[in-house]
Scaffold this active site. Structure first.
Site, mmCIF file in Angstrom:
data_model
loop_
_atom_site.group_PDB
_atom_site.id
_atom_site.type_symbol
_atom_site.label_atom_id
_atom_site.label_comp_id
_atom_site.label_asym_id
_atom_site.label_seq_id
_atom_site.Cartn_x
_atom_site.Cartn_y
_atom_site.Cartn_z
ATOM 1 N N GLN A 81 0.843 -1.203 0.000
ATOM 2 C CA GLN A 81 0.000 0.000 0.000
ATOM 3 C C GLN A 81 0.873 1.247 0.000
ATOM 4 O OE1 GLN A 81 -0.188 2.004 3.056
ATOM 5 N NE2 GLN A 81 -1.443 3.574 2.084
ATOM 6 N N ARG A 102 -8.905 13.148 14.562
ATOM 7 C CA ARG A 102 -9.254 12.013 15.426
ATOM 8 C C ARG A 102 -9.124 12.446 16.884
ATOM 9 N NH1 ARG A 102 -5.460 8.212 11.616
ATOM 10 N NH2 ARG A 102 -6.656 8.564 9.701
ATOM 11 N N LYS A 159 -7.735 2.838 -3.558
ATOM 12 C CA LYS A 159 -8.449 2.656 -2.287
ATOM 13 C C LYS A 159 -8.964 3.994 -1.762
ATOM 14 C CE LYS A 159 -7.806 0.624 2.335
ATOM 15 N NZ LYS A 159 -8.215 1.764 3.168
ATOM 16 N N HIS A 162 -12.066 4.667 4.806
ATOM 17 C CA HIS A 162 -10.895 4.568 5.687
ATOM 18 C C HIS A 162 -11.305 4.155 7.099
ATOM 19 C CE1 HIS A 162 -6.569 5.627 5.110
ATOM 20 N NE2 HIS A 162 -6.546 5.464 6.422
ATOM 21 N N ARG A 164 -12.197 6.900 9.612
ATOM 22 C CA ARG A 164 -11.090 7.612 10.261
ATOM 23 C C ARG A 164 -10.713 8.914 9.564
ATOM 24 N NH1 ARG A 164 -7.848 4.762 13.600
ATOM 25 N NH2 ARG A 164 -5.874 5.494 12.722
#
Length: 401
Positions: free
Chosen positions: A127, A164, A251, A275, A278
């Site tokens: 990734q 977050r 993605k 995600h 997130r």
């Protein structure tokens, strides 16, 4: 503790992990509305029970990017796996390889590409983010290719980090964060022994190899914050194609029009994903977004999905909604934190058993037989599909860029 489901691993992981690590993976953006809806919306998708179908020759096997998978599941990219178990990426990769499914190594893994790839008996996936430091990106792609990685998972939903709030409260960030993390570590002895003392180096292996110096947790936070690139566009993906000739999966797709753009670009696959809740709170859950995307591009591109998948039933639901396969994230990290490689292996066995039960009782002998016909339009299912944007026609061949 008796482990019979992924939810048991979550409870066990919460006891074992220091709070800054548990809440880092368990939490989401802002008020965590999307995080909750990922799970809730998927759980409301009703399966259509069928009986007397002679299911003795049921098979979960499928093919993805010319690779044979024992079931339509891959371990998705999760940063800092090596902070959740000793050399965590290596342990998770071994479990995936033994099960006959792909493991995807994150850009921000603790263990570097060269440490993880050799433990697998199948090609590893890798990734990558679009980052300002194009030199790092090129270096990572070249190393992934040299290590035999087969598929590139290109994450495009992080031009900027999500907010977050849990991280500031847990000690991952915020005032006196380092001191708070130290205290949490010494008060969680199982983790402190397994990972804190014996899991070193606590390093971002892929980044350290490029920078030529160790990179710790503070470097992880700072380096990423300074390197996410808000100017990301399809042109950046064209640049990556110069260095990567294998399958490329985009993605972070939630809109049918972006899915069509991925087809026009020539991507091999997409991941319908927010995600894990997130990044941007308030966006559609993957379960809500998936049907319209499948209507728009199914058959033109391979569709994967993540976010909210907690068991084998959820895998079957996602496939019925239009996915070809799914990625696991939090679910396998909880298992990894609890029992390492054995935990991930057991979780995958649980998911396989749950899938077999669901397929047997819905009359689907193969993955291809799991379709919208496997779902019943109950009030709960209707609520999941309500208010979705209507999917317009697929792009004509002449429209492809």
């Amino acid at each position: 503790m008796i482990i019979s489901a992924a939810s048991d691993y979550r409870a066990a992981a919460q006891r074992i992990l220091p709070p800054f690590l548990f809440h880092y993976i368990d939490g989401g953006a802002y008020a965590e509305y999307t995080l909750k809806r990922n799970v809730e919306d998927l759980s409301q998708v009703a399966l259509r029970q069928r009986v007397l179908k002679n299911m003795s020759d049921l098979s979960l096997e499928t093919t993805l990017f010319n690779e044979t998978l024992s079931m339509p599941v891959a371990l998705g990219p999760v940063g800092l796996c090596g902070m959740y178990a000793r050399r965590g990426e290596v342990q998770a990769a071994r479990a995936a390889s033994a099960k006959g499914i792909p493991f995807t190594l994150s850009t921000v893994s603790v263990c570097p590409i060269e440490e993880v790839a050799p433990v697998m008996n199948r090609p590893m996936w890798f990734q990558l983010y679009v980052l300002r430091d194009r030199g790092f990106m090129r270096n990572a792609l070249e190393r992934a290719k040299a290590a035999g990685c087969s598929t590139l998972v290109f994450t495009v939903d992080m031009p900027t980090p999500g907010a977050r709030y849990r991280d500031a409260h847990s000690g991952m960030s915020g005032t006196n964060a380092a001191m708070r993390r130290y205290w949490q570590a010494v008060t969680h002895p199982q983790w402190a022994w397994d990972v804190g003392l014996n899991g070193r180096p606590h390093d971002l292996g892929n980044i350290s190899a490029y920078l030529g110096k160790p990179t710790g947790l503070e470097d992880y936070i700072g380096w990423l914050a300074n390197n996410f690139d808000p100017s990301i566009s399809w042109k950046d993906l064209e640049w990556i194609r110069e260095f990567w000739d294998g399958p490329m999966v985009i993605k972070g797709i939630l809109d049918p029009e972006d899915a069509r753009d991925a087809v026009r670009f020539g991507a091999d696959g997409i991941v319908v994903s927010n995600h894990g809740g997130r990044q941007l709170d308030g966006v559609l859950s993957s379960a809500r977004a998936l049907p319209a995307i499948a209507d728009a591009v199914k058959g033109d591109i391979t569709i994967l999905a993540d976010s909210g998948i907690r068991n084998g039933l959820d895998v079957v639901r996602m496939i019925a909604l239009g996915a070809d396969s799914v990625l696991l994230g939090r679910a396998y990290l909880y298992a990894l934190a609890t029992h390492g490689e054995k935990g991930v292996a057991n979780l995958l066995n649980l998911i396989e058993k749950e899938m077999r039960v669901a397929m047997t009782l819905t009359g689907a002998k193969s993955i291809k037989e799991i379709t919208r016909e496997s779902l019943v339009p109950s009030p709960e299912f209707t609520s999941v599909l309500a208010d979705l944007p209507a999917a317009s026609a697929k792009p004509k061949q002449d429209d492809a860029a």
